[in-house]
Design a protein around this motif. Structure first.
Motif, PDB file in Angstrom:
ATOM      1  N   SER A   1      43.442  43.366  41.476  1.00  0.00           N
ATOM      2  CA  SER A   1      41.977  43.314  41.478  1.00  0.00           C
ATOM      3  C   SER A   1      41.432  42.426  40.373  1.00  0.00           C
ATOM      4  N   ASN A   2      42.258  42.099  39.359  1.00  0.00           N
ATOM      5  CA  ASN A   2      41.821  41.246  38.250  1.00  0.00           C
ATOM      6  C   ASN A   2      42.044  39.762  38.520  1.00  0.00           C
ATOM      7  N   ILE A   3      42.605  39.432  39.692  1.00  0.00           N
ATOM      8  CA  ILE A   3      42.824  38.014  40.020  1.00  0.00           C
ATOM      9  C   ILE A   3      42.250  37.734  41.415  1.00  0.00           C
ATOM     10  N   PRO A   4      40.926  37.827  41.560  1.00  0.00           N
ATOM     11  CA  PRO A   4      40.297  37.647  42.872  1.00  0.00           C
ATOM     12  C   PRO A   4      40.426  36.233  43.430  1.00  0.00           C
ATOM     13  N   THR A   5      40.839  35.284  42.603  1.00  0.00           N
ATOM     14  CA  THR A   5      40.999  33.898  43.064  1.00  0.00           C
ATOM     15  C   THR A   5      42.314  33.692  43.818  1.00  0.00           C
ATOM     16  N   LEU A   6      43.163  34.705  43.871  1.00  0.00           N
ATOM     17  CA  LEU A   6      44.490  34.552  44.457  1.00  0.00           C
ATOM     18  C   LEU A   6      44.406  34.182  45.933  1.00  0.00           C
TER      19      LEU A   6
ATOM     20  N   ASN B   1      47.483  43.341  29.148  1.00  0.00           N
ATOM     21  CA  ASN B   1      46.991  42.063  28.605  1.00  0.00           C
ATOM     22  C   ASN B   1      48.117  41.082  28.278  1.00  0.00           C
ATOM     23  N   ALA B   2      49.100  41.009  29.172  1.00  0.00           N
ATOM     24  CA  ALA B   2      50.267  40.174  28.912  1.00  0.00           C
ATOM     25  C   ALA B   2      49.915  38.698  28.779  1.00  0.00           C
ATOM     26  N   PHE B   3      48.849  38.247  29.428  1.00  0.00           N
ATOM     27  CA  PHE B   3      48.511  36.824  29.407  1.00  0.00           C
ATOM     28  C   PHE B   3      47.178  36.540  28.721  1.00  0.00           C
ATOM     29  N   LEU B   4      46.595  37.565  28.174  1.00  0.00           N
ATOM     30  CA  LEU B   4      45.270  37.387  27.609  1.00  0.00           C
ATOM     31  C   LEU B   4      45.274  36.491  26.370  1.00  0.00           C
ATOM     32  N   SER B   5      46.408  36.424  25.669  1.00  0.00           N
ATOM     33  CA  SER B   5      46.489  35.593  24.465  1.00  0.00           C
ATOM     34  C   SER B   5      46.904  34.152  24.766  1.00  0.00           C
ATOM     35  N   TYR B   6      47.169  33.833  26.014  1.00  0.00           N
ATOM     36  CA  TYR B   6      47.590  32.474  26.384  1.00  0.00           C
ATOM     37  C   TYR B   6      46.377  31.527  26.319  1.00  0.00           C
ATOM     38  N   HIS B   7      46.557  30.407  25.632  1.00  0.00           N
ATOM     39  CA  HIS B   7      45.504  29.400  25.586  1.00  0.00           C
ATOM     40  C   HIS B   7      45.289  28.736  26.948  1.00  0.00           C
ATOM     41  N   SER B   8      46.298  28.810  27.798  1.00  0.00           N
ATOM     42  CA  SER B   8      46.215  28.167  29.117  1.00  0.00           C
ATOM     43  C   SER B   8      45.946  29.187  30.228  1.00  0.00           C
ATOM     44  N   ARG B   9      45.425  30.364  29.859  1.00  0.00           N
ATOM     45  CA  ARG B   9      45.242  31.408  30.871  1.00  0.00           C
ATOM     46  C   ARG B   9      44.248  30.996  31.961  1.00  0.00           C
ATOM     47  N   ASP B  10      43.332  30.096  31.612  1.00  0.00           N
ATOM     48  CA  ASP B  10      42.362  29.664  32.611  1.00  0.00           C
ATOM     49  C   ASP B  10      42.794  28.396  33.338  1.00  0.00           C
ATOM     50  N   THR B  11      43.969  27.860  33.003  1.00  0.00           N
ATOM     51  CA  THR B  11      44.487  26.681  33.709  1.00  0.00           C
ATOM     52  C   THR B  11      45.709  27.009  34.558  1.00  0.00           C
TER      53      THR B  11
ATOM     54  N   HIS C   1      51.077  46.710  34.774  1.00  0.00           N
ATOM     55  CA  HIS C   1      49.951  47.441  34.186  1.00  0.00           C
ATOM     56  C   HIS C   1      48.660  47.001  34.858  1.00  0.00           C
ATOM     57  N   PRO C   2      47.719  47.925  35.028  1.00  0.00           N
ATOM     58  CA  PRO C   2      46.455  47.571  35.690  1.00  0.00           C
ATOM     59  C   PRO C   2      45.766  46.344  35.106  1.00  0.00           C
ATOM     60  N   THR C   3      45.939  46.089  33.812  1.00  0.00           N
ATOM     61  CA  THR C   3      45.335  44.899  33.199  1.00  0.00           C
ATOM     62  C   THR C   3      46.403  43.866  32.840  1.00  0.00           C
ATOM     63  N   GLY C   4      47.564  44.010  33.457  1.00  0.00           N
ATOM     64  CA  GLY C   4      48.663  43.106  33.116  1.00  0.00           C
ATOM     65  C   GLY C   4      48.401  41.658  33.471  1.00  0.00           C
ATOM     66  N   LEU C   5      47.570  41.414  34.470  1.00  0.00           N
ATOM     67  CA  LEU C   5      47.292  40.035  34.904  1.00  0.00           C
ATOM     68  C   LEU C   5      45.894  39.587  34.481  1.00  0.00           C
ATOM     69  N   LEU C   6      45.263  40.363  33.656  1.00  0.00           N
ATOM     70  CA  LEU C   6      43.911  40.045  33.223  1.00  0.00           C
ATOM     71  C   LEU C   6      43.892  38.733  32.436  1.00  0.00           C
ATOM     72  N   GLY C   7      42.894  37.926  32.701  1.00  0.00           N
ATOM     73  CA  GLY C   7      42.750  36.660  31.979  1.00  0.00           C
ATOM     74  C   GLY C   7      43.199  35.449  32.786  1.00  0.00           C
ATOM     75  N   LEU C   8      43.974  35.652  33.843  1.00  0.00           N
ATOM     76  CA  LEU C   8      44.423  34.527  34.680  1.00  0.00           C
ATOM     77  C   LEU C   8      43.309  34.202  35.678  1.00  0.00           C
ATOM     78  N   GLU C   9      42.293  33.526  35.162  1.00  0.00           N
ATOM     79  CA  GLU C   9      41.037  33.389  35.887  1.00  0.00           C
ATOM     80  C   GLU C   9      41.102  32.432  37.070  1.00  0.00           C
ATOM     81  N   ASN C  10      42.098  31.548  37.111  1.00  0.00           N
ATOM     82  CA  ASN C  10      42.193  30.574  38.196  1.00  0.00           C
ATOM     83  C   ASN C  10      43.540  30.647  38.920  1.00  0.00           C
ATOM     84  N   LEU C  11      44.181  31.795  38.807  1.00  0.00           N
ATOM     85  CA  LEU C  11      45.485  31.939  39.465  1.00  0.00           C
ATOM     86  C   LEU C  11      45.311  31.928  40.982  1.00  0.00           C
TER      87      LEU C  11
END
Length: 598
Positions: free
Chosen positions: A207-212, A153-163, A178-188
Motif C-alpha cells: 500500500s506504500n508503493i501505489p506507483t507499482l 523503513n529499510a529504504f527511507l535513508s536512501y538518497h535515491s529512494r525517489d529515483t 514490515h508494513p513500512t518496509g517499502l516506504l519512501g520508494l516513491e517512484n517504484l
C-alpha cells in the motif's frame, strides 16, 4: 584505389572513436569489449582478490558503461573501493560478499552509478551502509542472497529512494515485509519477490508503493488472494505462479482495474470462474497453465475480458472446450491448449477469431476434428496438431486459413506423431501440402510426418506422392506372359488419382495367370492320355506276337515225327535251328531303342 583506401580509413577512425574506447592495455583477470549499446564493457572474472582486479583497472577509461566483478573472493568492500571510477552499471556476482563499508561507493560513483546488482552473495539484510550515498540509482538488484526480512523503513535513508524504479529481492529467504518496509520508494514501478518463503501477499507493505506497475510473487507459498489484498491502482502485470492457490474470490482483483497481464499458472485451481475477471476487463494476457484439476473450459469463461490477446491453458486436465467458449474473446491472437486431455475439436471451438495467428493443441488425445473447425481464420500462421491420435482430417478443416501472405511469413501446420491413414479421404491434405511447400509440418528436430497406413504407404512422408505398388512374383510371371502376347506399353508411375486404375490392372494380371494355368493343365492331361494309349497298344502287340511264335513252333515239331520214335539227325537239327531263330527274334524285339515305346 586511393579513394577507396581513404574511405575505409575514415570508417575505421569513426568506428574507433565510437566503439573503440576500451583501454589499450588491460591485464588479467579483466577484459574489455564494445557493443552498440555499451562502448566500454569490462568483465573481471576469477580474480585472486579485489586488489588484483583494481590493479588490472589501474588506468580506467573516463566512462565505464558496465563493470562486472564475478567469482572473485571479496568478503567485504572497503571504503572508497571505486575511487576514481566513473561507472554506470556495477555488478558484483558470486563473490561471497557479506559487508560493505559506509563509504564503499563514496566518490564519483555517488553521481554516476545508475544500476547496482549484488547477486549470489551472503547479504542477509537490506544494505544500509554504503548504498545510502548513491543519488541516481534507478535499478537495485539483490537476488539470490540470504535476506529473510525487510525491516521498518529499510529504504527511507536512501538518497535515491525517489529515483529507484526497479527493486529485485527474488531468490532470498523472505518470510515477511514490515508494513513500512517499502516506504519512501516513491517512484517504484517494478518489484520482484519471486522464489521466497512468503505465505501471504504483503498487502500493507504494498500500500506504500501505489506507483507499482509490475509485481512478481511467483514461487512462494501463498494460498489465498483476499479481497483488497492488492491495493495497487496502477498495477498492469501480476505473477502469482507456482504457489498454492486453490480459489480466487470474484472481488480479488477489484483494486487493480488496469491489470493487463495475469499469470496464475502452477497452482491448485479447480475451475475457470468467469467472475474473477469481472473487474479486469483490460486483461490481454492470461496464463493459467499447469492447474491439474481444471477439466472444462466453460462457455462463459472469458466473457468479461473481450480484449484478451493471449490465452495459455497448457498442462491442465482439460477434456472439453464448450461451444462458444472463446467467442466473446474475439481479439485472441494466441491460444495454447497443449498437453491436456482433449479428444475432439468441434466446428465452432475456434470460430469468430479473426485475429488468431497461433493455435497449439499438441500432445492431447484428439482423434476427431469437425469439418471447418479451423476455417476462415485469415491471420492464422501456426496450427499445431502434433502428438495426437488423428488418422484423417476433413477436407474443409482449414478452409480459407493458413493462407500465404508474404515470403517473410513462416507458416506452420505441425502434424507429426499422429497415426495418419493416407487413403483417398486424406488425399486433399497431401496435395495441399505439396502445393504449399513452404509450410512446416514438423517442428525442428522432430521426425518427418509420415503415413502409418495402408501398409504399402507406411513410413512414407505424408507430403510425397504414392509409390508404385509392389507387384508379387506370381503377377510378374503374368506380366511376362503378356509381353510375349502383346507389345509392352510405356511404363507410367501412378499418382494418387491412378490408384483405382493400378488396382484394376493388378486384377487383370492375376486373371491372365489363371488362364495360362488352365491351358497348361489341359495340355498335360492330353499328353497323359496319349501315353496311356501307347502303353495299351504295346501290350496288345506283344501278346499277339507271343501267341504267333508258340503256334509255329508246335507245327514244326509235329511234321518231323513223334517224340520217342527213331529220330533222324536231320529232323533234330531242323528243330534246333527253328528254336534258335525264335529266340533271336525275341532278343531283337526287346533290344529296340527306348524311344520306340513312344
Amino acid at each position: 584505389m586511393d579513394h577507396a583506401m581513404r574511405r575505409y580509413t575514415v570508417l575505421f577512425c569513426i568506428f574507433s572513436v565510437v566503439f573503440g574506447q576500451c583501454p589499450l592495455q588491460l591485464q588479467e583477470p579483466c577484459s574489455c569489449s564494445s557493443t552498440r549499446y555499451e562502448a566500454v564493457s569490462i568483465v573481471c572474472d576469477k580474480g585472486e582478490s579485489l586488489s588484483s582486479v583494481l590493479v588490472s583497472l589501474s588506468n580506467p577509461p573516463a566512462q565505464i558503461d558496465s563493470l562486472i566483478i564475478s567469482n572473485t573472493p571479496i568478503d567485504q568492500l572497503p571504503g572508497y573501493a571505486f575511487q576514481g571510477f566513473n561507472i554506470k552499471k556495477l555488478i558484483l556476482r558470486n563473490n561471497g560478499l557479506r559487508i560493505m563499508h559506509p563509504n564503499t561507493f563514496s566518490g564519483s560513483l555517488e553521481e554516476s552509478l545508475e544500476e547496482l546488482e549484488i547477486k549470489g552473495n551472503y547479504i542477509d539484510t537490506i544494505p544500509q551502509a554504503g548504498l545510502t550515498v548513491l543519488k541516481n540509482l534507478r535499478i537495485l538488484s539483490l537476488p539470490d542472497n540470504l535476506i529473510d526480512y525487510v525491516p521498518d523503513n529499510a529504504f527511507l535513508s536512501y538518497h535515491s529512494r525517489d529515483t529507484i524504479q526497479k527493486l529485485d529481492l527474488s531468490a532470498n529467504n523472505l518470510t515477511a515485509i514490515h508494513p513500512t518496509g517499502l516506504l519512501g520508494l516513491e517512484n517504484l514501478s517494478q518489484l520482484s519477490l519471486d522464489k521466497n518463503l512468503l505465505h501471504e501477499i504483503p498487502t500493507q507493505a504494498l500500500s506504500n508503493i501505489p506507483t507499482l506497475e509490475d509485481l512478481s510473487l511467483g514461487v512462494n507459498q501463498i494460498s489465498t488472494v483476499p479481497k483488497d489484498s492488492l491495493p495497487l491502482p496502477n498495477l498492469k502485470s501480476l505473477s502469482l505462479e507456482v504457489n498454492q492457490i486453490r480459489h480466487i474470490p470474484s472481488d480479488s482483483f477489484q483494486s487493480v482495474p488496469l491489470l493487463t497481464y495475469l499469470y496464475i499458472g502452477n497452482n491448485l485451481l479447480t475451475s475457470i470462474d468467469p467472475s474473477i475477471f469481472y473487474h479486469i476487463g483490460n486483461l490481454k494476457v492470461l496464463s493459467m497453465g499447469n492447474n491439474k484439476d481444471i477439466t472444462i473450459v466453460p462457455a462463459d469463461a472469458f466473457q468479461h475480458i473481450p480484449l484478451l490477446i493471449r490465452l495459455e491453458l497448457s498442462d491442465c486436465s482439460i477434456a472439453r472446450v464448450e461451444n462458444g467458449a472463446l467467442r466473446k474473446a474475439n481479439s485472441l491472437q494466441v491460444v495454447i491448449l497443449s498437453r491436456n486431455q482433449l479428444t475432439q475439436v468441434s466446428h465452432d471451438s475456434f470460430s469468430n477469431l479473426p485475429q488468431t495467428t497461433m493455435i497449439d493443441l499438441s500432445n492431447n488425445a484428439i482423434n476427431r476434428v469437425d469439418d471447418f473447425a479451423f476455417s476462415q481464420l485469415p491471420m492464422l500462421t501456426s496450427l499445431d496438431l502434433s502428438s495426437n491420435r488423428l488418422e484423417t482430417l476433413p477436407s474443409n478443416v482449414i478452409y480459407d486459413s493458413l493462407t500465404y501472405h508474404s515470403p517473410s511469413t513462416v507458416r506452420k501446420f505441425l502434424l507429426q506423431n499422429n497415426p495418419w491413414r493416407c487413403d483417398k479421404d486424406l488425399a486433399w491434405l497431401r496435395k495441399w501440402l505439396r502445393d504449399n511447400g513452404d509450410v512446416m509440418i514438423s517442428s525442428n528436430g522432430d521426425l518427418t510426418t509420415k503415413c502409418w497406413t495402408p501398409s504399402n504407404l507406411s513410413g512414407l512422408d505424408i507430403r510425397q506422392t504414392d509409390p508404385s505398388p509392389t507387384t508379387p512374383a506370381r503377377v510378374k510371371i503374368g506380366d511376362q506372359m503378356r509381353k510375349i502376347l502383346k507389345p509392352a506399353e510405356t511404363l507410367l508411375i501412378p499418382t494418387k488419382n491412378d490408384l483405382d486404375t493400378e488396382t484394376t490392372k493388378a486384377h487383370t494380371a492375376v486373371n491372365g495367370l489363371a488362364l495360362v494355368g488352365l491351358v497348361l493343365g489341359i495340355v498335360l492331361s492330353v499328353l497323359a492320355v496319349c501315353l496311356i494309349l501307347l502303353l495299351v497298344i504295346r501290350w496288345i502287340l506283344r501278346s499277339y506276337e507271343e501267341k504267333s511264335t508258340g503256334s509255329n513252333f508246335g507245327s514244326t515239331v509235329g511234321s518231323n515225327g513223334y517224340v520217342g520214335s527213331a529220330y533222324s539227325g536231320a529232323g533234330i537239327l531242323e528243330t534246333g535251328e527253328r528254336a534258335q531263330r525264335s529266340t533271336t527274334n525275341n532278343n531283337i524285339y526287346m533290344n529296340r531303342p527306348r524311344y520306340w515305346w513312344f
